[in-house]
Design a protein around this motif. Structure first.
Motif, PDB file in Angstrom:
ATOM      1  N   ALA A  54     -29.332 -21.767 -72.458  1.00 30.57           N
ATOM      2  CA  ALA A  54     -30.654 -22.160 -72.957  1.00 30.57           C
ATOM      3  C   ALA A  54     -31.283 -23.253 -72.110  1.00 30.57           C
ATOM      4  O   ALA A  54     -32.503 -23.413 -72.128  1.00 30.57           O
ATOM      5  N   LEU A  55     -30.490 -23.971 -71.370  1.00 33.00           N
ATOM      6  CA  LEU A  55     -31.023 -25.036 -70.518  1.00 33.00           C
ATOM      7  C   LEU A  55     -31.522 -24.427 -69.210  1.00 33.00           C
ATOM      8  O   LEU A  55     -30.984 -24.663 -68.134  1.00 33.00           O
ATOM      9  N   ASN A  56     -32.576 -23.617 -69.353  1.00 32.95           N
ATOM     10  CA  ASN A  56     -33.170 -22.965 -68.192  1.00 32.95           C
ATOM     11  C   ASN A  56     -34.679 -23.182 -68.229  1.00 32.95           C
ATOM     12  O   ASN A  56     -35.238 -23.503 -69.279  1.00 32.95           O
ATOM     13  N   PRO A  57     -35.331 -23.025 -67.092  1.00 30.94           N
ATOM     14  CA  PRO A  57     -36.773 -23.316 -67.042  1.00 30.94           C
ATOM     15  C   PRO A  57     -37.607 -22.519 -68.048  1.00 30.94           C
ATOM     16  O   PRO A  57     -38.541 -23.064 -68.633  1.00 30.94           O
ATOM     17  N   ALA A  58     -37.303 -21.258 -68.267  1.00 27.59           N
ATOM     18  CA  ALA A  58     -38.117 -20.434 -69.172  1.00 27.59           C
ATOM     19  C   ALA A  58     -38.119 -21.004 -70.592  1.00 27.59           C
ATOM     20  O   ALA A  58     -39.182 -21.194 -71.197  1.00 27.59           O
ATOM     21  N   PHE A  59     -36.934 -21.282 -71.133  1.00 22.25           N
ATOM     22  CA  PHE A  59     -36.881 -21.830 -72.494  1.00 22.25           C
ATOM     23  C   PHE A  59     -37.462 -23.242 -72.537  1.00 22.25           C
ATOM     24  O   PHE A  59     -38.177 -23.590 -73.468  1.00 22.25           O
ATOM     25  N   LEU A  60     -37.157 -24.044 -71.550  1.00 24.16           N
ATOM     26  CA  LEU A  60     -37.659 -25.418 -71.546  1.00 24.16           C
ATOM     27  C   LEU A  60     -39.180 -25.470 -71.449  1.00 24.16           C
ATOM     28  O   LEU A  60     -39.812 -26.332 -72.068  1.00 24.16           O
TER      29      LEU A  60
END
Length: 161
Positions: A54-60
């Motif tokens: 979840a610590l990826n650019p899309a979710f963030l």
């Protein structure tokens, strides 16, 4: 009346909060239930992998972007103080910033971190007990943050009508 760039900002705020609500609702309605049906060691390993992914650019961009939009909407609302929609706009900002973003920071993330510390000890009896507690508590807080994000989105839509 809300118009021009301010209108666009509020529309994006409604969409971003709604998108975030959708992610949280997906977790509440089937992801966590599916993980809860697994044996504790497999469920713990799976959610730890999901939390890391979840610590990826899309979710963030979705999650933090909604918080940023709400903060900007709140500031612009105080500066412009429109004749209509002020209460709904500020309510939407508070709902997302406190009820979704804030709850994530003070309730969900600490539970994720505690569960991550169990990595490698998934087979211990205490890990299984914490897993059941995690599912119940994390799920409750996830319902709250999902509901808050959805209510924030609805509040922005109401401000536009």
């Amino acid at each position: 009346m809300i118009e021009g760039p301010y209108f666009v900002l509020v529309v994006f705020g409604a969409l971003w909060c709604g998108l975030t609500a959708g992610v949280f609702v997906a977790f509440s309605t089937f992801v966590m239930r599916g993980l809860g049906a697994l044996p504790a060691e497999r469920g713990i390993a799976a959610i730890n992998a999901i939390n890391a992914a979840a610590l990826n650019p899309a979710f963030l961009v979705v999650f933090l972007g909604a918080a940023l939009l709400c903060a900007v909407i709140a500031v612009v609302t105080f500066v412009l103080w429109p004749d209509e929609g002020t209460v709904e706009l500020l309510l939407g900002c508070v709902l997302y910033l406190a009820g979704s973003f804030g709850v994530t920071i003070i309730a969900n993330i600490p539970r994720n971190e505690a569960l991550a510390k169990l990595a490698g000890a998934e087979e211990a009896e205490s890990s299984g007990a914490y897993w059941r507690t995690y599912l119940r508590e994390w799920g409750m807080w996830n319902h709250i943050r999902g509901g808050a994000a959805l209510a924030a989105s609805a509040s922005f839509v109401l401000a536009l009508t």
